[in-house]
Design a protein around this motif. Sequence first.
Motif, PDB file in Angstrom:
ATOM      1  N   ASP A 134       0.825  -1.284  -0.285  1.00 62.32           N
ATOM      2  CA  ASP A 134      -0.314   0.231   0.276  1.00 62.32           C
ATOM      3  C   ASP A 134       0.859   1.750   0.003  1.00 62.32           C
ATOM      4  OD1 ASP A 134      -2.440  -1.674   0.108  1.00 62.32           O
ATOM      5  OD2 ASP A 134      -2.954  -1.346   2.494  1.00 62.32           O
ATOM      6  N   ALA A 135       2.012   1.395   0.760  1.00 62.27           N
ATOM      7  CA  ALA A 135       2.557   2.356   1.184  1.00 62.27           C
ATOM      8  C   ALA A 135       4.229   2.925  -0.527  1.00 62.27           C
ATOM      9  CB  ALA A 135       4.003   2.065   2.048  1.00 62.27           C
ATOM     10  N   ASP A 136       4.083   1.475  -0.829  1.00 60.26           N
ATOM     11  CA  ASP A 136       4.768   1.311  -2.621  1.00 60.26           C
ATOM     12  C   ASP A 136       3.632   2.313  -3.355  1.00 60.26           C
ATOM     13  OD1 ASP A 136       6.936   0.872  -0.912  1.00 60.26           O
ATOM     14  OD2 ASP A 136       6.906  -1.967  -1.806  1.00 60.26           O
ATOM     15  N   ALA A 137       2.177   1.973  -3.249  1.00 57.95           N
ATOM     16  CA  ALA A 137       1.652   1.890  -4.406  1.00 57.95           C
ATOM     17  C   ALA A 137       1.032   3.357  -4.323  1.00 57.95           C
ATOM     18  CB  ALA A 137       0.296   1.356  -3.922  1.00 57.95           C
ATOM     19  N   SER A 138       1.224   4.040  -2.762  1.00 61.65           N
ATOM     20  CA  SER A 138       0.961   5.140  -2.455  1.00 61.65           C
ATOM     21  C   SER A 138       2.084   5.992  -2.958  1.00 61.65           C
ATOM     22  CB  SER A 138       0.609   5.436  -1.307  1.00 61.65           C
ATOM     23  OG  SER A 138      -0.834   4.751  -0.631  1.00 61.65           O
ATOM     24  N   ALA A 139       3.037   5.224  -2.552  1.00 62.89           N
ATOM     25  CA  ALA A 139       4.474   6.431  -3.270  1.00 62.89           C
ATOM     26  C   ALA A 139       4.968   6.103  -4.974  1.00 62.89           C
ATOM     27  CB  ALA A 139       5.658   5.832  -2.568  1.00 62.89           C
ATOM     28  N   ILE A 140       3.572   5.654  -5.510  1.00 60.87           N
ATOM     29  CA  ILE A 140       4.127   5.788  -6.984  1.00 60.87           C
ATOM     30  C   ILE A 140       2.722   7.052  -7.712  1.00 60.87           C
ATOM     31  CG2 ILE A 140       3.660   4.612  -9.283  1.00 60.87           C
ATOM     32  CD1 ILE A 140       4.925   1.906  -7.300  1.00 60.87           C
ATOM     33  N   ALA A 192       1.865   9.224  -6.290  1.00 64.97           N
ATOM     34  CA  ALA A 192       2.284  10.293  -5.822  1.00 64.97           C
ATOM     35  C   ALA A 192       3.616  10.768  -6.337  1.00 64.97           C
ATOM     36  CB  ALA A 192       3.063  10.554  -4.351  1.00 64.97           C
ATOM     37  N   ARG A 193       4.617  10.091  -7.117  1.00 62.75           N
ATOM     38  CA  ARG A 193       5.387  10.229  -8.028  1.00 62.75           C
ATOM     39  C   ARG A 193       4.386  10.577  -9.462  1.00 62.75           C
ATOM     40  NH1 ARG A 193      11.325   9.886  -7.160  1.00 62.75           N
ATOM     41  NH2 ARG A 193      12.162   9.440  -9.233  1.00 62.75           N
ATOM     42  N   GLY A 194       4.052  10.064  -9.180  1.00 65.07           N
ATOM     43  CA  GLY A 194       3.157   9.749 -11.363  1.00 65.07           C
ATOM     44  C   GLY A 194       2.872  11.634 -11.000  1.00 65.07           C
ATOM     45  N   LYS A 195       2.188  11.684  -9.884  1.00 65.72           N
ATOM     46  CA  LYS A 195       1.234  12.383 -10.390  1.00 65.72           C
ATOM     47  C   LYS A 195       1.816  13.801 -10.157  1.00 65.72           C
ATOM     48  CE  LYS A 195      -2.163  15.595  -7.713  1.00 65.72           C
ATOM     49  NZ  LYS A 195      -1.533  16.521  -7.804  1.00 65.72           N
TER      50      LYS A 195
END
Length: 283
Positions: free
Chosen positions: A233-239, A241-244
């Motif tokens: 969940d944390a990695d997905a959130s980070a990805i 956020a990075r994409g945005k």
Amino acid sequence: MKGIFAAIGTIAVVVMFGALLSIETIDEGERGVVLRNGAYSSIAEPGMNFITPLVDSVKSISIRTNSRLYQDEPFYSADRQAATMTVSVTYKLAADKIAQIYSEYGGEEGVLTRLVDRRVKKELKEVMGTFTAATAITERERLGVEVAKAMTENIAGPILIESVQIEDVNFSDAYEKSIEKRMLAENEVERLKQEKKQEAERNEITVAKAQADADAIRKKAQADADAIRLKGDADASAIAARGKALRDNPTVIDLVKVETWNGQLPATMVPGGALPFVNLSPN
């Protein structure tokens, strides 16, 4: 003159002899029954006592603790097994009833014969009639208590029963062997029961340990799964956020390149190619 002295000497000897005859010594632990012309007169206490010579006599009676043995007394158990018992009775005559002891029983032996002997035989038979042969052998202590209780409660008179001790109980050899075999068999059954109980307890401990181990493994697996899920969940959130961030600000890509550059230029370059991180396009 010589005759007079001789007479005086004779009188003195007679007086001294009479004085000696008038003294009766009673030992400690005894009492003396003073008889005058064969009839009861008084009680002589321990120590030196004066009596009338040729008229009084003293019969000593012991008040010390003593024992009487009753050997091989026959009886039948509750299950009609013949046996014999040897019992010792410890007793003491009452010091304050010496006059009664002499006048009614004639002394210690009379008390024992009339009050104790017959009662001992009777009580032994009655008590043993409530015990089976097996319990008489295996519960010797309780048997002794019951016999002593019966005798102390039922022997009344100028005597104190201090204790009753069962010295021996004998059944036939064949019966004692059969009892021994039965006891061995019962002990073996009891041993097997104990082993079975211990085995069941060990099995319960093993099952409980296995259950505890399984619970621990399950909890660890759950914790690992939760950790993996949380990390995902944390990695997905980070990805996300990075994409945005990249979508909103494309220059972030250049910033990342600069942050990750090791400071060295390429050793070879394609002719006409641009230097890294140098944007030659017009603004």
